[in-house]
Design an enzyme around this catalytic site. Structure first.
Site, PDB file in Angstrom:
ATOM      1  N   THR A  77       0.814  -1.218   0.000  1.00 49.31           N
ATOM      2  CA  THR A  77       0.000   0.000   0.000  1.00 49.31           C
ATOM      3  C   THR A  77       0.844   1.265   0.000  1.00 49.31           C
ATOM      4  OG1 THR A  77      -1.815  -1.080   1.145  1.00 49.31           O
ATOM      5  CG2 THR A  77      -1.716   1.296   1.356  1.00 49.31           C
ATOM      6  N   SER A  88       1.357  -7.536  -1.352  1.00 47.15           N
ATOM      7  CA  SER A  88       2.002  -8.652  -0.645  1.00 47.15           C
ATOM      8  C   SER A  88       1.086  -9.862  -0.519  1.00 47.15           C
ATOM      9  CB  SER A  88       2.513  -8.214   0.729  1.00 47.15           C
ATOM     10  OG  SER A  88       1.474  -8.099   1.660  1.00 47.15           O
ATOM     11  N   SER A  89      -0.185  -9.722  -0.872  1.00 46.84           N
ATOM     12  CA  SER A  89      -1.064 -10.904  -0.935  1.00 46.84           C
ATOM     13  C   SER A  89      -0.560 -11.882  -1.988  1.00 46.84           C
ATOM     14  CB  SER A  89      -2.487 -10.512  -1.307  1.00 46.84           C
ATOM     15  OG  SER A  89      -2.841  -9.324  -0.696  1.00 46.84           O
ATOM     16  N   THR A  99       1.495  -4.766   4.075  1.00 48.16           N
ATOM     17  CA  THR A  99       1.258  -5.230   5.446  1.00 48.16           C
ATOM     18  C   THR A  99       0.613  -6.612   5.512  1.00 48.16           C
ATOM     19  OG1 THR A  99      -0.921  -4.164   5.569  1.00 48.16           O
ATOM     20  CG2 THR A  99       0.983  -2.873   6.308  1.00 48.16           C
ATOM     21  N   GLN A 141      -5.150 -21.732  17.570  1.00 50.13           N
ATOM     22  CA  GLN A 141      -5.893 -20.600  17.008  1.00 50.13           C
ATOM     23  C   GLN A 141      -5.790 -19.362  17.910  1.00 50.13           C
ATOM     24  OE1 GLN A 141      -9.886 -21.821  15.824  1.00 50.13           O
ATOM     25  NE2 GLN A 141      -9.093 -23.750  15.059  1.00 50.13           N
ATOM     26  N   CYS A 142      -5.254 -19.534  19.108  1.00 52.10           N
ATOM     27  CA  CYS A 142      -5.051 -18.378  19.989  1.00 52.10           C
ATOM     28  C   CYS A 142      -3.816 -17.621  19.512  1.00 52.10           C
ATOM     29  CB  CYS A 142      -4.792 -18.809  21.422  1.00 52.10           C
ATOM     30  SG  CYS A 142      -6.069 -19.826  22.131  1.00 52.10           S
TER      31      CYS A 142
HETATM   32  N1  ASP Z   1      -2.738  -5.390   0.278  1.00 56.41           N
HETATM   33  C1  ASP Z   1      -1.658  -4.557   0.764  1.00 56.41           C
HETATM   34  C2  ASP Z   1      -0.382  -5.392   0.746  1.00 56.41           C
HETATM   35  O1  ASP Z   1      -0.186  -6.186   1.626  1.00 56.41           O
HETATM   36  C3  ASP Z   1      -1.959  -4.059   2.142  1.00 56.41           C
HETATM   37  C4  ASP Z   1      -0.939  -3.109   2.732  1.00 56.41           C
HETATM   38  O2  ASP Z   1       0.158  -2.951   2.282  1.00 56.41           O
HETATM   39  O3  ASP Z   1      -1.293  -2.492   3.767  1.00 56.41           O
HETATM   40  O4  ASP Z   1       0.418  -5.263  -0.169  1.00 56.41           O
END
Ligand code: ASP
Length: 336
Positions: free
Chosen positions: A12, A58-59, A89, A269-270
């Site tokens: 982002t 980054s997805s 992120t 899962q915690c």
């Molecule tokens: N979809 C974005 C990524 O991970 C989200 C971000 O950077 O906040 O590339």
């Protein structure tokens, strides 16, 4: 003067609006050099920048993306004293953990950061996060792979993304932050320790399904998830390592996997957990050879560690031994 190398991977922070939503496209290098000129004593020659190609959300990161960052860091190892990685992120916690295993012999600090809002936006957290990461790089106190976000510096393999919108987007549930920015910064002592890894082989993709247990799930659904046979399995269990053991076929599923020599890694899962396989009757089916618990590792640290160990070509007993040993401070050996 400390020389800094920046590896820009996407995210982002450098995105712009398009008809298809946010995509990479901002003038990140221009923005960064202006920021450093205005806000620091660094001169243009003290900072180098690589823009990875392609810049990604980054997805879309894969183990090959982690390796591309590692390769860029090594190729600038001699010409910089500290390193900043600009990253999306969404999977930054995975990348931070992956880098930590592969860079135990790097010997120079690597700090990841990104932002929830694109740079240049008046409400953006980009400036605060990048200047924070640069300050951490200049501090002489950051060690290993860390992640700076929302006024906090975290050990890279202890961190998880906790919010899709808050500026305090990350947390380290088991250790807390290494430092909090301010005047002055406050540093905590966190022993990153770990046994290290000499000359690791590069990351590659490995077939590791992640099975999340939910109330009412049938064993047959999970059987389908491990057919064809994967290289390893991660179970996201309840609490300290419990599964719906009364469900017919559930326990034999685990036995089938281990009988085939497939490592089974039990996580919780915690977000804040200390996995103890076999502590409850509902987890007894997993108290067997070939099954190992993730101790107090984050899910991100656990999954990327498996990718790392499989990339090293290890067999199941060695995978299990290393899953419960600290390579780069990702788990607390011997419990807390
Ligand atoms: N979809 C974005 C990524 O991970 C989200 C971000 O950077 O906040 O590339």
């Amino acid at each position: 003067m400390t020389r800094i190398h920046v590896t820009y991977t996407g995210g982002t922070i450098g995105m712009v609006e398009s008809a298809a939503g946010l995509v990479p496209g901002a003038d990140l290098s221009g923005w960064l050099y202006r920021l450093l000129e205005d806000e620091s004593d660094l001169r243009p020659g003290d900072v180098t920048l690589t823009e990875l190609d392609p810049l990604i959300d980054s997805s879309n990161a894969t183990p090959e993306s982690w390796q591309a960052i590692i390769d860029d860091l090594w190729s600038h190892h001699h010409s910089a004293d500290a390193f900043v990685v600009l990253h999306g992120t969404d999977t930054m916690a995975f990348t931070a953990a992956a880098l930590s295993y592969a860079l135990t012999d790097f010997g120079k600090p690597v700090i990841l950061t990104g932002s929830q809002h694109p740079l240049g936006n008046i409400v953006s957290d980009a400036t605060a996060n990048v200047t924070g990461a640069i300050n951490a790089a200049l501090s002489g106190k950051a060690r290993g792979v860390t992640l700076f976000f929302g006024h906090h510096l975290f050990v890279g393999n202890r961190v998880t993304k906790r919010s899709s919108w808050a500026f305090e987007g990350f947390e380290a549930p088991s250790t807390g932050p290494v430092a909090q920015s301010g005047t002055p910064w406050h540093w905590a002592h966190i022993d990153m320790g770990g046994r290290g890894w000499d000359t690791p082989r590069p990351y590659g993709r490995h077939d590791v399904p992640v099975i999340t247990f939910v109330p009412g799930v049938r064993a047959q659904r999970l059987v389908c998830m491990v057919d064809p046979r994967p290289e390893a399995v991660v179970l996201r269990t309840y609490g300290v390592g419990n599964i719906p053991s009364d469900e017919p076929g559930m326990s034999s599923l685990i036995a089938d996997l281990t009988d085939c020599g497939i490592p089974v890694v039990v996580t919780s899962q915690c977000p804040q957990a200390e996995v103890m396989v076999g502590r409850y009757g509902a987890g007894a089916a997993m108290d067997r050879k070939g099954v190992c618990g993730s101790d107090d590792m984050t899910f991100e640290a656990t999954y990327t560690k498996l990718m790392f160990l499989l990339s090293q070509g290890l067999e199941t007993p060695d995978v299990c031994r290393w899953m419960t040993s600290s390579i780069a401070g990702e788990l607390t050996e011997g419990g807390r």
